[in-house]
Design a protein around this motif. Sequence first.
Motif, PDB file in Angstrom:
ATOM      1  N   TYR A   1      -2.482   3.275  -9.177  1.00 28.54           N
ATOM      2  CA  TYR A   1      -1.247   2.855  -8.519  1.00 28.54           C
ATOM      3  C   TYR A   1      -1.527   2.382  -7.090  1.00 28.54           C
ATOM      4  O   TYR A   1      -1.041   1.333  -6.660  1.00 28.54           O
ATOM      5  CB  TYR A   1      -0.255   4.015  -8.497  1.00 28.54           C
ATOM      6  CG  TYR A   1       0.672   4.082  -9.691  1.00 28.54           C
ATOM      7  CD1 TYR A   1       0.564   3.201 -10.757  1.00 28.54           C
ATOM      8  CD2 TYR A   1       1.679   5.050  -9.744  1.00 28.54           C
ATOM      9  CE1 TYR A   1       1.427   3.276 -11.838  1.00 28.54           C
ATOM     10  CE2 TYR A   1       2.548   5.130 -10.825  1.00 28.54           C
ATOM     11  CZ  TYR A   1       2.414   4.241 -11.868  1.00 28.54           C
ATOM     12  OH  TYR A   1       3.275   4.309 -12.929  1.00 28.54           O
ATOM     13  N   VAL A   2      -2.291   3.183  -6.356  1.00 23.70           N
ATOM     14  CA  VAL A   2      -2.584   2.822  -4.969  1.00 23.70           C
ATOM     15  C   VAL A   2      -3.377   1.517  -4.921  1.00 23.70           C
ATOM     16  O   VAL A   2      -3.091   0.625  -4.103  1.00 23.70           O
ATOM     17  CB  VAL A   2      -3.359   3.951  -4.266  1.00 23.70           C
ATOM     18  CG1 VAL A   2      -3.786   3.523  -2.864  1.00 23.70           C
ATOM     19  CG2 VAL A   2      -2.501   5.217  -4.184  1.00 23.70           C
ATOM     20  N   LEU A   3      -4.373   1.383  -5.797  1.00 20.56           N
ATOM     21  CA  LEU A   3      -5.147   0.140  -5.846  1.00 20.56           C
ATOM     22  C   LEU A   3      -4.253  -1.045  -6.199  1.00 20.56           C
ATOM     23  O   LEU A   3      -4.399  -2.140  -5.652  1.00 20.56           O
ATOM     24  CB  LEU A   3      -6.273   0.281  -6.873  1.00 20.56           C
ATOM     25  CG  LEU A   3      -7.385   1.284  -6.533  1.00 20.56           C
ATOM     26  CD1 LEU A   3      -8.371   1.388  -7.691  1.00 20.56           C
ATOM     27  CD2 LEU A   3      -8.097   0.882  -5.256  1.00 20.56           C
ATOM     28  N   GLY A   4      -3.309  -0.814  -7.121  1.00 20.04           N
ATOM     29  CA  GLY A   4      -2.379  -1.873  -7.498  1.00 20.04           C
ATOM     30  C   GLY A   4      -1.535  -2.337  -6.326  1.00 20.04           C
ATOM     31  O   GLY A   4      -1.270  -3.535  -6.159  1.00 20.04           O
ATOM     32  N   GLY A   5      -1.104  -1.390  -5.497  1.00 18.97           N
ATOM     33  CA  GLY A   5      -0.325  -1.749  -4.314  1.00 18.97           C
ATOM     34  C   GLY A   5      -1.123  -2.591  -3.341  1.00 18.97           C
ATOM     35  O   GLY A   5      -0.608  -3.558  -2.757  1.00 18.97           O
TER      36      GLY A   5
ATOM     37  N   ILE B   1       3.638   6.069  -2.394  1.00 15.80           N
ATOM     38  CA  ILE B   1       4.838   6.827  -2.773  1.00 15.80           C
ATOM     39  C   ILE B   1       4.953   6.906  -4.290  1.00 15.80           C
ATOM     40  O   ILE B   1       5.191   7.971  -4.860  1.00 15.80           O
ATOM     41  CB  ILE B   1       6.094   6.178  -2.165  1.00 15.80           C
ATOM     42  CG1 ILE B   1       6.072   6.317  -0.642  1.00 15.80           C
ATOM     43  CG2 ILE B   1       7.365   6.805  -2.736  1.00 15.80           C
ATOM     44  CD1 ILE B   1       7.137   5.488   0.064  1.00 15.80           C
ATOM     45  N   GLN B   2       4.749   5.771  -4.962  1.00 16.07           N
ATOM     46  CA  GLN B   2       4.856   5.744  -6.420  1.00 16.07           C
ATOM     47  C   GLN B   2       3.787   6.612  -7.076  1.00 16.07           C
ATOM     48  O   GLN B   2       4.024   7.223  -8.121  1.00 16.07           O
ATOM     49  CB  GLN B   2       4.737   4.300  -6.913  1.00 16.07           C
ATOM     50  CG  GLN B   2       5.198   4.084  -8.340  1.00 16.07           C
ATOM     51  CD  GLN B   2       6.708   4.182  -8.500  1.00 16.07           C
ATOM     52  OE1 GLN B   2       7.454   3.826  -7.594  1.00 16.07           O
ATOM     53  NE2 GLN B   2       7.154   4.693  -9.633  1.00 16.07           N
ATOM     54  N   SER B   3       2.608   6.682  -6.468  1.00 17.44           N
ATOM     55  CA  SER B   3       1.507   7.460  -7.057  1.00 17.44           C
ATOM     56  C   SER B   3       1.804   8.949  -7.071  1.00 17.44           C
ATOM     57  O   SER B   3       1.190   9.708  -7.823  1.00 17.44           O
ATOM     58  CB  SER B   3       0.210   7.211  -6.279  1.00 17.44           C
ATOM     59  OG  SER B   3       0.241   7.840  -5.004  1.00 17.44           O
TER      60      SER B   3
ATOM     61  N   LEU C   1       4.250  -0.890  -8.632  1.00 16.29           N
ATOM     62  CA  LEU C   1       5.153  -1.574  -7.688  1.00 16.29           C
ATOM     63  C   LEU C   1       6.600  -1.131  -7.819  1.00 16.29           C
ATOM     64  O   LEU C   1       7.487  -1.746  -7.213  1.00 16.29           O
ATOM     65  CB  LEU C   1       5.066  -3.092  -7.887  1.00 16.29           C
ATOM     66  CG  LEU C   1       3.677  -3.729  -7.801  1.00 16.29           C
ATOM     67  CD1 LEU C   1       3.796  -5.243  -7.771  1.00 16.29           C
ATOM     68  CD2 LEU C   1       2.918  -3.232  -6.588  1.00 16.29           C
ATOM     69  N   GLY C   2       6.858  -0.075  -8.579  1.00 15.74           N
ATOM     70  CA  GLY C   2       8.234   0.353  -8.800  1.00 15.74           C
ATOM     71  C   GLY C   2       9.030   0.540  -7.523  1.00 15.74           C
ATOM     72  O   GLY C   2      10.174   0.078  -7.410  1.00 15.74           O
TER      73      GLY C   2
ATOM     74  N   LEU D   1       0.820  -1.209   0.000  1.00 20.70           N
ATOM     75  CA  LEU D   1       0.000   0.000   0.000  1.00 20.70           C
ATOM     76  C   LEU D   1       0.850   1.252   0.000  1.00 20.70           C
ATOM     77  O   LEU D   1       0.711   2.121  -0.870  1.00 20.70           O
ATOM     78  CB  LEU D   1      -0.927  -0.003   1.222  1.00 20.70           C
ATOM     79  CG  LEU D   1      -1.640   1.331   1.510  1.00 20.70           C
ATOM     80  CD1 LEU D   1      -2.543   1.715   0.358  1.00 20.70           C
ATOM     81  CD2 LEU D   1      -2.417   1.236   2.821  1.00 20.70           C
ATOM     82  N   PHE D   2       1.773   1.357   0.978  1.00 24.06           N
ATOM     83  CA  PHE D   2       2.522   2.599   1.111  1.00 24.06           C
ATOM     84  C   PHE D   2       3.586   2.768   0.024  1.00 24.06           C
ATOM     85  O   PHE D   2       3.921   3.887  -0.353  1.00 24.06           O
ATOM     86  CB  PHE D   2       3.119   2.697   2.516  1.00 24.06           C
ATOM     87  CG  PHE D   2       2.081   2.901   3.586  1.00 24.06           C
ATOM     88  CD1 PHE D   2       1.302   4.048   3.589  1.00 24.06           C
ATOM     89  CD2 PHE D   2       1.858   1.933   4.548  1.00 24.06           C
ATOM     90  CE1 PHE D   2       0.321   4.233   4.563  1.00 24.06           C
ATOM     91  CE2 PHE D   2       0.885   2.108   5.515  1.00 24.06           C
ATOM     92  CZ  PHE D   2       0.110   3.266   5.521  1.00 24.06           C
TER      93      PHE D   2
END
Length: 454
Positions: free
Chosen positions: A309-313, A169-171, A371-372, A164-165
Motif C-alpha cells: 500500500y505504501v509503495l503504491g502511494g 493511512i490506508q496501510s 489509494l482508497g 505517500l501519507f
Amino acid sequence: MNVMAQQPAGALETADNTLSPQASHAIWGAAVGFFVDNYDIFLPVIALAPAMVYFIPADVPPGIAAVASAMIFATTLIGRPLGAFIFGHFADTIGRKRTTIISVMGFGVVTLLIAVLPGYETLGPAVIWIFIGLRLIDGIFLGGEYTSANPLAMEYCPKDKRGLFGAVIQSAAPLGTAGISLVTLAVLLLFPAKGPGSPYVEWGWRIPFFVGSIMAFALAYYYQNSVEESEIWRKSDKTAHASSPIKMLFTGENLKSFLQVFVVMTGFWLLLNASLAVMPGLLAVQMKVGSVETTSALVIAYLALSVVYVLGGVVSQLIGRRTYLLVASVCTATLGTLCYYLLLNTVPGDLTRIMILTTLTTVLVVAPGALGTVYINERFRTTVRASGFGLGYSLAIILPAFYVFYQTWLAYFMPFKYTVLVLVVVGAVLIFVGAALGPETKDVDFGSAAAEKT
C-alpha cells in the motif's frame, strides 16, 4: 469538472520542507484510527469465533445460529454507511476534529459494553439481539471515525506528499486486521478454547475487546490534546457549511464525482471480499491448514499488503492516481487471478507454497486499494469532502457484501471453488472503468477558490 482544493501557504510544511507538527499529528491520528477501526470490525470474526458458543449455545438450531452469527458481523458493516451519512454531515458543518472525537469515544464505549456482556445462560435469547444492536451502533460510530479523521489528515498533507501519507493511512487497515489476529492468537495460546466452560470461552474472548476499547479511548484523548482542526476547513466558505452537505453531494459535479468514486470503490470492496473474506475459509477447509498456521499465513499477508500500500502511494505520486489504478487493476485481473488459481489448486499440506501464494494473491488482488483514502478525498471539495469520502468509501460496500450469493449463482455454471476468480476479474474491471471515467487528481489544490465554486 470538480476535482479539488488549495493548501494555505505555510500551514502544512516547515521551512525545511518537513511536515509541520499539526500535519504529523493529524496523519498519525488517522492512521491509528484506521488501525483501530479494522481491529474492531473483525473482533466478532476473529476474537469471538472460538467462543461464539458463549452467546449462541450448541442447542440453538443450526439455521438460526448461522443467521445470528452472520448478523453480528453484517450489522457492523451496515452501520458504517449510516455513520458516514450522519457524521459526514457534522464533519462538514461543525468540524473534522470534534466529530472524530465523538465518533471514537462512541465506539470505545460500545466495545467496552460488549466486553462486559453476560452470555446466553444469563440473558437467554435476548443476548443475541443485544449483541447485534450494539454492533450496529458500533458500526455507526466506526463509520463516523474515518469519515472525519481521514479528510482532516488529507487537508493537512502537502500536495506532493498526499500519495505517500494517504497510503500510509490506508496501510493501517490491514495492520489492524493483523493486530486483532495476533492478539487473539496470543490469548488463545495462554487460555485455550476447548468448548463451553473453557477459559477462553468464559472470559478470554473479552481481552481483545478490552484492548480495542482502551485503544479507542487513547485515540480520543490524543485527538483532544494533539490534533488541531483542519485549517483548510476553517478557512472554507462558512455559508456553504450552513447548507446540507448531503444535498450538495448529490447534485451537479459532486454527484458525478460520487458516482465515479462509487464504481471504483465497489470494485475495491469486491476484491477485498474475494481475497480477505474468502481466504480464511479456503485455508482452513480446503487447504486443511491448522488455526495457528492459518492465522500466521494471514498475518504475513496483511503485513505484506500494508507495505505494498505504501509503495503504491509513492508510485501514484510519480505516475498519477488514475494511471496507478488502471495499471494495478490490470495486474489484479491477470497476475492476481493467476496466483489465486494456483492457490486453489495447491495440494493440501504444502504449507510453504500455500503461505507464499496466500501472500502473493492478497497483495496482487488488493493492491488497487492503496489509494482508497487519498483518491476519494481528492475528488471532492472542502464543503462536502467528509460526506463524499465517508459515503463514497462506505456505501460501495453494500453490493460486494453479497459476494457469497454471487458465488452460489456462478456455481451453476462452473465449479464453486473457481467462482472467486470471476469476482476478482469483475472487481478489477470496475476499478479500471471507474478510474478511466475520472480525472487525474494528484495535482489538485485543496481549498482553492476556483474549485470551491464548481
